[in-house]
Design a protein around this motif. Structure first.
Motif, PDB file in Angstrom:
ATOM      1  N   MET A   1       0.541   7.833  -6.049  1.00 20.29           N
ATOM      2  CA  MET A   1       0.326   7.325  -4.692  1.00 20.29           C
ATOM      3  C   MET A   1      -0.345   8.366  -3.817  1.00 20.29           C
ATOM      4  SD  MET A   1       3.659   4.915  -3.898  1.00 20.29           S
ATOM      5  CE  MET A   1       4.918   6.142  -4.252  1.00 20.29           C
ATOM      6  N   ALA A   2       0.082   9.637  -3.945  1.00 22.84           N
ATOM      7  CA  ALA A   2      -0.539  10.699  -3.146  1.00 22.84           C
ATOM      8  C   ALA A   2      -2.017  10.833  -3.490  1.00 22.84           C
ATOM      9  CB  ALA A   2       0.193  12.018  -3.380  1.00 22.84           C
ATOM     10  N   MET A   3      -2.338  10.739  -4.783  1.00 21.41           N
ATOM     11  CA  MET A   3      -3.733  10.793  -5.207  1.00 21.41           C
ATOM     12  C   MET A   3      -4.531   9.666  -4.568  1.00 21.41           C
ATOM     13  SD  MET A   3      -5.289  10.231  -9.043  1.00 21.41           S
ATOM     14  CE  MET A   3      -4.816   8.479  -9.022  1.00 21.41           C
ATOM     15  N   TYR A   4      -3.993   8.445  -4.597  1.00 19.49           N
ATOM     16  CA  TYR A   4      -4.691   7.305  -4.024  1.00 19.49           C
ATOM     17  C   TYR A   4      -4.781   7.395  -2.503  1.00 19.49           C
ATOM     18  CZ  TYR A   4      -6.004   4.191  -7.775  1.00 19.49           C
ATOM     19  OH  TYR A   4      -6.662   3.629  -8.834  1.00 19.49           O
ATOM     20  N   GLU A   5      -3.876   8.152  -1.899  1.00 20.62           N
ATOM     21  CA  GLU A   5      -3.931   8.340  -0.449  1.00 20.62           C
ATOM     22  C   GLU A   5      -4.750   9.569  -0.067  1.00 20.62           C
ATOM     23  OE1 GLU A   5      -2.518   6.035   1.923  1.00 20.62           O
ATOM     24  OE2 GLU A   5      -2.808   5.062  -0.005  1.00 20.62           O
ATOM     25  N   ARG A   6      -5.483  10.099  -1.022  1.00 18.83           N
ATOM     26  CA  ARG A   6      -6.377  11.245  -0.817  1.00 18.83           C
ATOM     27  C   ARG A   6      -5.649  12.521  -0.437  1.00 18.83           C
ATOM     28  NH1 ARG A   6     -11.136   9.384   3.046  1.00 18.83           N
ATOM     29  NH2 ARG A   6      -9.405   8.566   4.265  1.00 18.83           N
TER      30      ARG A   6
ATOM     31  N   ALA B   1      -6.848  -5.847   4.884  1.00 27.25           N
ATOM     32  CA  ALA B   1      -6.148  -6.232   6.110  1.00 27.25           C
ATOM     33  C   ALA B   1      -4.637  -6.209   5.940  1.00 27.25           C
ATOM     34  CB  ALA B   1      -6.596  -7.629   6.548  1.00 27.25           C
ATOM     35  N   MET B   2      -4.166  -6.310   4.687  1.00 29.67           N
ATOM     36  CA  MET B   2      -2.738  -6.406   4.432  1.00 29.67           C
ATOM     37  C   MET B   2      -2.116  -5.101   3.951  1.00 29.67           C
ATOM     38  SD  MET B   2      -2.324  -9.558   5.187  1.00 29.67           S
ATOM     39  CE  MET B   2      -0.646  -9.815   4.616  1.00 29.67           C
ATOM     40  N   LEU B   3      -2.940  -4.093   3.697  1.00 25.31           N
ATOM     41  CA  LEU B   3      -2.450  -2.869   3.073  1.00 25.31           C
ATOM     42  C   LEU B   3      -2.576  -1.664   3.996  1.00 25.31           C
ATOM     43  CD1 LEU B   3      -4.046  -3.237  -0.477  1.00 25.31           C
ATOM     44  CD2 LEU B   3      -1.612  -3.389   0.057  1.00 25.31           C
ATOM     45  N   SER B   4      -1.652  -0.719   3.830  1.00 23.51           N
ATOM     46  CA  SER B   4      -1.763   0.589   4.465  1.00 23.51           C
ATOM     47  C   SER B   4      -2.160   1.568   3.374  1.00 23.51           C
ATOM     48  CB  SER B   4      -0.422   1.004   5.092  1.00 23.51           C
ATOM     49  OG  SER B   4      -0.478   2.339   5.554  1.00 23.51           O
ATOM     50  N   THR B   5      -3.428   1.948   3.353  1.00 25.28           N
ATOM     51  CA  THR B   5      -3.933   2.760   2.251  1.00 25.28           C
ATOM     52  C   THR B   5      -5.097   3.633   2.693  1.00 25.28           C
ATOM     53  OG1 THR B   5      -5.230   2.613   0.202  1.00 25.28           O
ATOM     54  CG2 THR B   5      -5.123   0.620   1.534  1.00 25.28           C
TER      55      THR B   5
ATOM     56  N   GLY C   1       0.799  -1.219   0.000  1.00 25.41           N
ATOM     57  CA  GLY C   1       0.000   0.000   0.000  1.00 25.41           C
ATOM     58  C   GLY C   1       0.832   1.269   0.000  1.00 25.41           C
ATOM     59  N   GLY C   2       0.181   2.370  -0.410  1.00 18.53           N
ATOM     60  CA  GLY C   2       0.862   3.644  -0.514  1.00 18.53           C
ATOM     61  C   GLY C   2       1.326   4.221   0.808  1.00 18.53           C
ATOM     62  N   GLY C   3       0.661   3.838   1.898  1.00 20.12           N
ATOM     63  CA  GLY C   3       1.073   4.337   3.206  1.00 20.12           C
ATOM     64  C   GLY C   3       2.507   3.964   3.539  1.00 20.12           C
TER      65      GLY C   3
ATOM     66  N   ALA D   1      -9.206 -10.284 -15.000  1.00 14.46           N
ATOM     67  CA  ALA D   1      -8.012 -10.023 -15.800  1.00 14.46           C
ATOM     68  C   ALA D   1      -6.867  -9.410 -14.999  1.00 14.46           C
ATOM     69  CB  ALA D   1      -8.373  -9.092 -16.966  1.00 14.46           C
ATOM     70  N   LYS D   2      -7.126  -9.045 -13.748  1.00 17.74           N
ATOM     71  CA  LYS D   2      -6.093  -8.338 -12.969  1.00 17.74           C
ATOM     72  C   LYS D   2      -5.007  -9.309 -12.515  1.00 17.74           C
ATOM     73  CE  LYS D   2      -7.203  -4.758 -10.827  1.00 17.74           C
ATOM     74  NZ  LYS D   2      -6.281  -3.858 -11.600  1.00 17.74           N
ATOM     75  N   PRO D   3      -3.726  -8.947 -12.706  1.00 18.98           N
ATOM     76  CA  PRO D   3      -2.625  -9.799 -12.232  1.00 18.98           C
ATOM     77  C   PRO D   3      -2.718 -10.032 -10.732  1.00 18.98           C
ATOM     78  CG  PRO D   3      -1.802  -8.116 -13.749  1.00 18.98           C
ATOM     79  CD  PRO D   3      -3.239  -7.778 -13.459  1.00 18.98           C
ATOM     80  N   ALA D   4      -2.348 -11.237 -10.309  1.00 18.78           N
ATOM     81  CA  ALA D   4      -2.509 -11.638  -8.905  1.00 18.78           C
ATOM     82  C   ALA D   4      -1.741 -10.740  -7.949  1.00 18.78           C
ATOM     83  CB  ALA D   4      -2.078 -13.088  -8.737  1.00 18.78           C
ATOM     84  N   GLN D   5      -0.594 -10.202  -8.396  1.00 20.38           N
ATOM     85  CA  GLN D   5       0.247  -9.428  -7.477  1.00 20.38           C
ATOM     86  C   GLN D   5      -0.266  -8.006  -7.256  1.00 20.38           C
ATOM     87  OE1 GLN D   5       1.037 -10.367 -10.512  1.00 20.38           O
ATOM     88  NE2 GLN D   5       2.261  -8.855 -11.631  1.00 20.38           N
ATOM     89  N   GLU D   6      -1.256  -7.581  -8.004  1.00 24.39           N
ATOM     90  CA  GLU D   6      -1.726  -6.200  -7.887  1.00 24.39           C
ATOM     91  C   GLU D   6      -2.797  -6.080  -6.808  1.00 24.39           C
ATOM     92  OE1 GLU D   6      -2.782  -4.300 -11.496  1.00 24.39           O
ATOM     93  OE2 GLU D   6      -0.880  -4.733 -12.480  1.00 24.39           O
ATOM     94  N   ARG D   7      -2.367  -6.194  -5.586  1.00 27.14           N
ATOM     95  CA  ARG D   7      -3.300  -6.173  -4.456  1.00 27.14           C
ATOM     96  C   ARG D   7      -3.989  -4.817  -4.319  1.00 27.14           C
ATOM     97  NH1 ARG D   7      -0.454  -8.360   0.569  1.00 27.14           N
ATOM     98  NH2 ARG D   7      -1.244 -10.371  -0.153  1.00 27.14           N
ATOM     99  N   GLN D   8      -3.225  -3.735  -4.516  1.00 22.76           N
ATOM    100  CA  GLN D   8      -3.788  -2.393  -4.370  1.00 22.76           C
ATOM    101  C   GLN D   8      -4.924  -2.170  -5.363  1.00 22.76           C
ATOM    102  OE1 GLN D   8      -2.424   0.102  -2.260  1.00 22.76           O
ATOM    103  NE2 GLN D   8      -3.282   1.994  -3.076  1.00 22.76           N
ATOM    104  N   GLY D   9      -4.695  -2.511  -6.634  1.00 21.60           N
ATOM    105  CA  GLY D   9      -5.732  -2.337  -7.640  1.00 21.60           C
ATOM    106  C   GLY D   9      -6.922  -3.251  -7.400  1.00 21.60           C
ATOM    107  N   ARG D  10      -6.651  -4.473  -6.939  1.00 17.95           N
ATOM    108  CA  ARG D  10      -7.741  -5.417  -6.664  1.00 17.95           C
ATOM    109  C   ARG D  10      -8.615  -4.919  -5.526  1.00 17.95           C
ATOM    110  NH1 ARG D  10      -4.770  -9.923  -6.083  1.00 17.95           N
ATOM    111  NH2 ARG D  10      -4.717  -9.785  -3.814  1.00 17.95           N
TER     112      ARG D  10
END
Length: 467
Positions: free
Chosen positions: A231-236, A417-421, A185-187, A376-385
């Motif tokens: 990242m700043a945009m996604y973190e509001r 639960a796994m991301l800081s966002t 996550g972006g945090g 279609a989203k790649p498995a590693q793209e947790r933030q986008g998912r």
């Protein structure tokens, strides 16, 4: 910041001067009463964490020559600019420029990047003047407007020399930070980007190098700065994100890097669409497309998809679906390689389809497109998912499929639960509000319990009965 009194006039606003005819003229153009103007300033202040309680009496003080507090002046200008659809200057509004705010030209690439990175590294410095308010009227620099850019940015007394190895270091770190963004996550990722910009990249920009190496370095730095803005945009942190984006544009111009320049404009269009500035989003998306006459098929798809989304926001259905078709055609011609930063693929295309269908009132179609985007989203793209599942759940709930929405929200919680966002936090709060009235359903009660467990781990407080 000193607290305001209930009438909105702080101690720093107590002195009077001559009548402010500039502000008076602007209010006439805006067709606002003093009360309407004061309320608009209060709302905009809340965007950057300021609790303002201005009313008609405060506006009367300003019109009689009182200067608003320094941290409020840029808020007032942005409010007027949004209303009038054009930038408003301090001089035009009869205000003095705040002491710690620079003019529009910083003149030094490395120094500007240092200031921005240090602001991002130190949250205590993130005031309204440095990071806070998104400008809906900001003009962007043209790609061709490069006169003397290299001379302004080049150091006068370089003490070190860099080569291709340092450029490779910047690109490698950018890729690693993008991976951390997806995984954690972006945090966690954005402070790393800011620190790297300040401690490593800015000194590189001041070092001696061949012209070819310098161009490559500027291009690599533009990529990293674009990622920081994303990242700043996604973190509001929309004001901060916009500043990063502008720096990325300037760096790309100096490097002669059309791809990153256009990609950054597209990111700025996405930011505007997130904030529901449809006209601005379309303007930026069109500018990005116009600046990329020789773009490859993947970038063309990238740009057309955003044009489609923005067109749908302003009610141009014909253009929206035409651009979607162009995006699909271009994407079919792209090779198998995908950029790690700001790449465009089938998942991103389907997300644009979902946006267009939602804006054109096809809720079932939008839901189907979001499901296709997730497949279609790649498995590693947790933030986008995480984001895609949150949006899908909200639309399923809106469509009346509450149990299906709850299942999707469980998938959202798996990643949350796994991301800081901060965007994830916003989606979490939206989920709580949406399901609060449906607690009689078993699926909602189970989701409620899961939300409490996740919130407890993340140190959040979830009141009883609010899901």
């Amino acid at each position: 910041m000193k607290p305001m009194n209930t009438r909105g006039v702080g101690v720093a606003e107590a002195s009077h001067g001559s009548r402010n005819s500039g502000l008076e003229n602007l209010l006439e153009q805006a067709r606002w009463s003093g009360t309407q103007f004061a309320h608009a300033v209060n709302r905009a202040g809340a965007e950057v964490g300021l609790t303002l309680k201005y009313d008609q009496s405060a506006v009367s003080h300003w019109l009689r020559g009182t200067q608003p507090r320094e941290q409020v002046r840029p808020v007032v200008l942005e409010v007027l600019g949004r209303r009038l659809g054009r930038p408003v200057t301090y001089a035009e509004a009869g205000f003095r420029r705040p002491r710690n705010q620079k003019g529009p030209e910083s003149g030094d690439t490395a120094e500007s990047l240092l200031d921005l990175g240090r602001t991002d590294m130190e949250p205590s410095r993130r005031g309204v003047l440095t990071a806070g308010l998104y400008s809906a009227t900001l003009a962007v620099p043209l790609f061709s407007d490069q006169a003397h850019a290299e001379e302004r940015a080049r150091p006068t007394r370089p003490t070190t020399r860099i080569g291709e190895g340092e450029v490779a270091t910047v690109r490698t770190m950018t890729d690693r930070i993008a991976d951390i963004l997806d995984e954690l996550g972006g945090g966690h990722a954005r402070p790393m980007a800011a620190a790297f910009l300040v401690n490593t990249v800015a000194p590189y920009l001041r070092a001696s190098a061949t012209e070819a190496v310098r161009k490559d370095l500027l291009s690599a730095t533009s990529d990293l700065t674009y990622l920081a803005g994303w990242m700043a945009m996604y973190e509001r942190q929309h004001g901060l994100g916009q500043k990063y984006y502008l720096q990325a544009l300037n760096l790309a111009r100096e490097a002669g890097d059309h791809v990153t320049y256009c990609r950054t404009l597209r990111g700025m269009s996405l930011q505007a669409s997130n904030l529901r500035y449809g006209r601005k989003a379309l303007e930026l998306a069109d500018s990005a497309a116009e600046a990329a006459p020789k773009a490859g098929p993947r970038l063309v798809a990238f740009l057309r998809g955003q044009q489609a989304h923005a067109a749908s926001m302003v009610g141009d259905r014909r253009q929206a679906f035409q651009r979607l078709g162009e995006a699909e055609t271009a994407l079919s011609k792209a090779d198998s390689r995908r950029e790690s930063i700001g790449g465009y693929d089938t998942s991103a295309y389907q997300f644009h389809v979902a946006h267009v269908l939602y804006e054109t009132r096809d809720l079932p179609g939008s839901i189907a497109a979001l499901k296709a985007a997730l497949r279609a989203k790649p498995a590693q793209e947790r933030q986008g998912r995480l984001h895609a599942n949150a949006v899908l759940a909200q639309r399923q709930f809106e469509y009346g499929h509450v149990e299906e929405a709850c299942a999707t929200w469980h998938a959202f919680l798996d990643d949350y639960a796994m991301l800081s966002t901060a965007r994830g936090d916003e989606h979490f709060e939206t989920m709580r509000r949406r399901v609060a009235s449906r607690r009689k359903l078993r699926a909602v009660r189970e989701l409620d319990e899961r939300a409490r467990q996740v919130a407890a781990v993340k140190g959040q407080n979830v009141p009883q009965g609010t899901a």
